[in-house]
Design a protein around this motif. Structure first.
Motif, PDB file in Angstrom:
ATOM      1  N   LEU A   1      -8.056  -6.411 -10.604  1.00  8.96           N
ATOM      2  CA  LEU A   1      -7.214  -6.185  -9.436  1.00  8.96           C
ATOM      3  C   LEU A   1      -5.777  -6.656  -9.639  1.00  8.96           C
ATOM      4  O   LEU A   1      -4.925  -6.389  -8.789  1.00  8.96           O
ATOM      5  N   ASP A   2      -5.495  -7.328 -10.715  1.00  9.31           N
ATOM      6  CA  ASP A   2      -4.209  -7.957 -10.947  1.00  9.31           C
ATOM      7  C   ASP A   2      -3.050  -7.019 -10.623  1.00  9.31           C
ATOM      8  O   ASP A   2      -2.843  -6.003 -11.290  1.00  9.31           O
ATOM      9  N   GLY A   3      -2.307  -7.366  -9.553  1.00 11.16           N
ATOM     10  CA  GLY A   3      -1.112  -6.620  -9.181  1.00 11.16           C
ATOM     11  C   GLY A   3      -1.350  -5.306  -8.470  1.00 11.16           C
ATOM     12  O   GLY A   3      -0.382  -4.621  -8.109  1.00 11.16           O
ATOM     13  N   MET A   4      -2.596  -4.902  -8.234  1.00  8.03           N
ATOM     14  CA  MET A   4      -2.857  -3.599  -7.613  1.00  8.03           C
ATOM     15  C   MET A   4      -2.577  -3.655  -6.117  1.00  8.03           C
ATOM     16  O   MET A   4      -2.918  -4.623  -5.437  1.00  8.03           O
ATOM     17  N   LEU A   5      -1.957  -2.595  -5.611  1.00 12.31           N
ATOM     18  CA  LEU A   5      -1.706  -2.448  -4.181  1.00 12.31           C
ATOM     19  C   LEU A   5      -2.654  -1.387  -3.645  1.00 12.31           C
ATOM     20  O   LEU A   5      -2.571  -0.211  -4.009  1.00 12.31           O
ATOM     21  N   LEU A   6      -3.542  -1.809  -2.782  1.00 12.60           N
ATOM     22  CA  LEU A   6      -4.590  -0.912  -2.294  1.00 12.60           C
ATOM     23  C   LEU A   6      -4.604  -0.899  -0.772  1.00 12.60           C
ATOM     24  O   LEU A   6      -4.500  -1.944  -0.122  1.00 12.60           O
ATOM     25  N   ASP A   7      -4.723   0.281  -0.202  1.00 14.99           N
ATOM     26  CA  ASP A   7      -5.091   0.465   1.206  1.00 14.99           C
ATOM     27  C   ASP A   7      -5.750   1.835   1.275  1.00 14.99           C
ATOM     28  O   ASP A   7      -5.181   2.800   1.779  1.00 14.99           O
ATOM     29  N   HIS A   8      -6.953   1.924   0.722  1.00 12.72           N
ATOM     30  CA  HIS A   8      -7.611   3.190   0.429  1.00 12.72           C
ATOM     31  C   HIS A   8      -8.921   3.327   1.191  1.00 12.72           C
ATOM     32  O   HIS A   8      -9.667   2.358   1.353  1.00 12.72           O
ATOM     33  N   THR A   9      -9.185   4.557   1.623  1.00 12.94           N
ATOM     34  CA  THR A   9     -10.413   4.894   2.329  1.00 12.94           C
ATOM     35  C   THR A   9     -11.354   5.592   1.367  1.00 12.94           C
ATOM     36  O   THR A   9     -11.061   6.691   0.881  1.00 12.94           O
ATOM     37  N   TYR A  10     -12.478   4.951   1.090  1.00 11.49           N
ATOM     38  CA  TYR A  10     -13.454   5.472   0.133  1.00 11.49           C
ATOM     39  C   TYR A  10     -14.723   5.919   0.860  1.00 11.49           C
ATOM     40  O   TYR A  10     -15.134   5.299   1.847  1.00 11.49           O
TER      41      TYR A  10
END
Length: 305
Positions: free
Chosen positions: A211-220
């Motif tokens: 996850l290092d540095g990842m920007l997530l706001d995702h609908t799975y």
């Protein structure tokens, strides 16, 4: 209400080395730890839940475009509870007090009536049971009962920030049971395309990824159960991990990473949901309840060695 606490009274349950604290307002999962090791990112009891931490999301999770939807042809207008994006977000139970229905050392059940109101025409009674087992696992069971006189759609979600012990989120790997993604526009976080299969994109977590540095706001979506019929997502750090499991009704999961959680260098929300964002308009995986009909579904957290 607990004096001076925006979340009201704090309810503790324990089983062996496992400990959970749940709040009166919003029925938030504020603490889950085993042997003093945290498995959710917590917040002080004197604060409101930051970034919806631990809250129950009913009778819909995530966002409703412009707060508008149609109840079998009747236009509805919900309060724009996330006004900058002009959406209604995360249901109607986040800021109201829940009542204790049952309580023991190892379990507690809270309930609340979602009254008919502008934008929501049918009353629902909902409850949530938090129970610790002897192995240190947490099971959370939701029920929804239609106490009105008309059939109504609904959805349920939750907003935990699982934590792999003392590790920051960006020190961990994440693996999801999800096989699809619902794309959203970056400004309003509302769907801007059809559900699509995952195919190795940067946000594809079918295999463990750092996850290092990842920007997530995702609908799975398309969450695939394992052989025992249970969906499992996993957050794993250098020393320990946590499994986020769910029954098949929770076939969707929202993932949100942030460096803005108070007191944490980074945190990640992994949010089991029965339907995706804007489902009151799209109809995707909405459930219906006839008068007097009820639904129940469970998810939970379990430490990994």
């Amino acid at each position: 209400m607990g004096a001076g606490r925006p979340t009201g009274e704090q309810f503790e349950i324990t089983n062996g080395a496992a400990r959970v604290v749940v709040t009166e307002v919003g029925a938030s999962l504020r603490v889950f730890e085993v042997g003093g090791v945290p498995y959710v990112t917590t917040y002080p009891e004197t604060d409101a839940p930051p970034l919806s931490a631990g809250l129950v999301l009913a009778p819909w999770p995530n966002r409703v475009r412009d707060g508008q939807w149609s109840f079998y042809g009747e236009p509805q207008q919900l309060e724009l509870s996330e006004s900058p994006r002009r959406v209604a977000i995360h249901g109607l139970t986040r800021t109201i007090g829940w009542q204790v229905l049952e309580r023991s050392t190892e379990a507690i059940t809270l309930g609340v009536l979602i009254e008919s109101q502008p934008g929501w025409p049918v009353p629902l009674r909902t409850s949530v049971r938090y129970a610790l087992d002897a192995d240190g696992g947490l099971t959370v069971t939701h029920t929804v009962l239609n106490v009105g006189d008309r059939t109504t759609p609904f959805g349920v979600g939750v907003h935990p920030y699982p934590r792999a012990g003392h590790a920051a989120a960006y020190e961990c790997t994440l693996q999801l049971a999800a096989t699809t993604n619902l794309p959203v526009d970056p400004e309003r976080l509302l769907p801007n395309g059809p559900v699509a299969p995952l195919a190795g994109e940067d946000f594809d977590f079918r295999e463990p990824r750092e996850l290092d540095g990842m920007l997530l706001d995702h609908t799975y979506g398309g969450c695939v159960p394992e052989e025992d019929g249970i969906i499992r997502h996993r957050l794993v750090g250098p020393d320990t991990g946590v499994e986020i499991w769910a029954e098949p009704d929770f076939g969707w999961v929202q993932v949100y990473s942030t460096t803005g959680f108070p007191g944490a260098s980074s945190a990640i929300a992994v949010e089991p949901m029965t339907c995706p964002t804007n489902a009151l308009n799209s109809g995707i995986d909405l459930r219906e309840l006839a008068p007097g009909e009820s639904w129940a579904g469970s998810w939970g957290l379990r430490p990994m060695s």
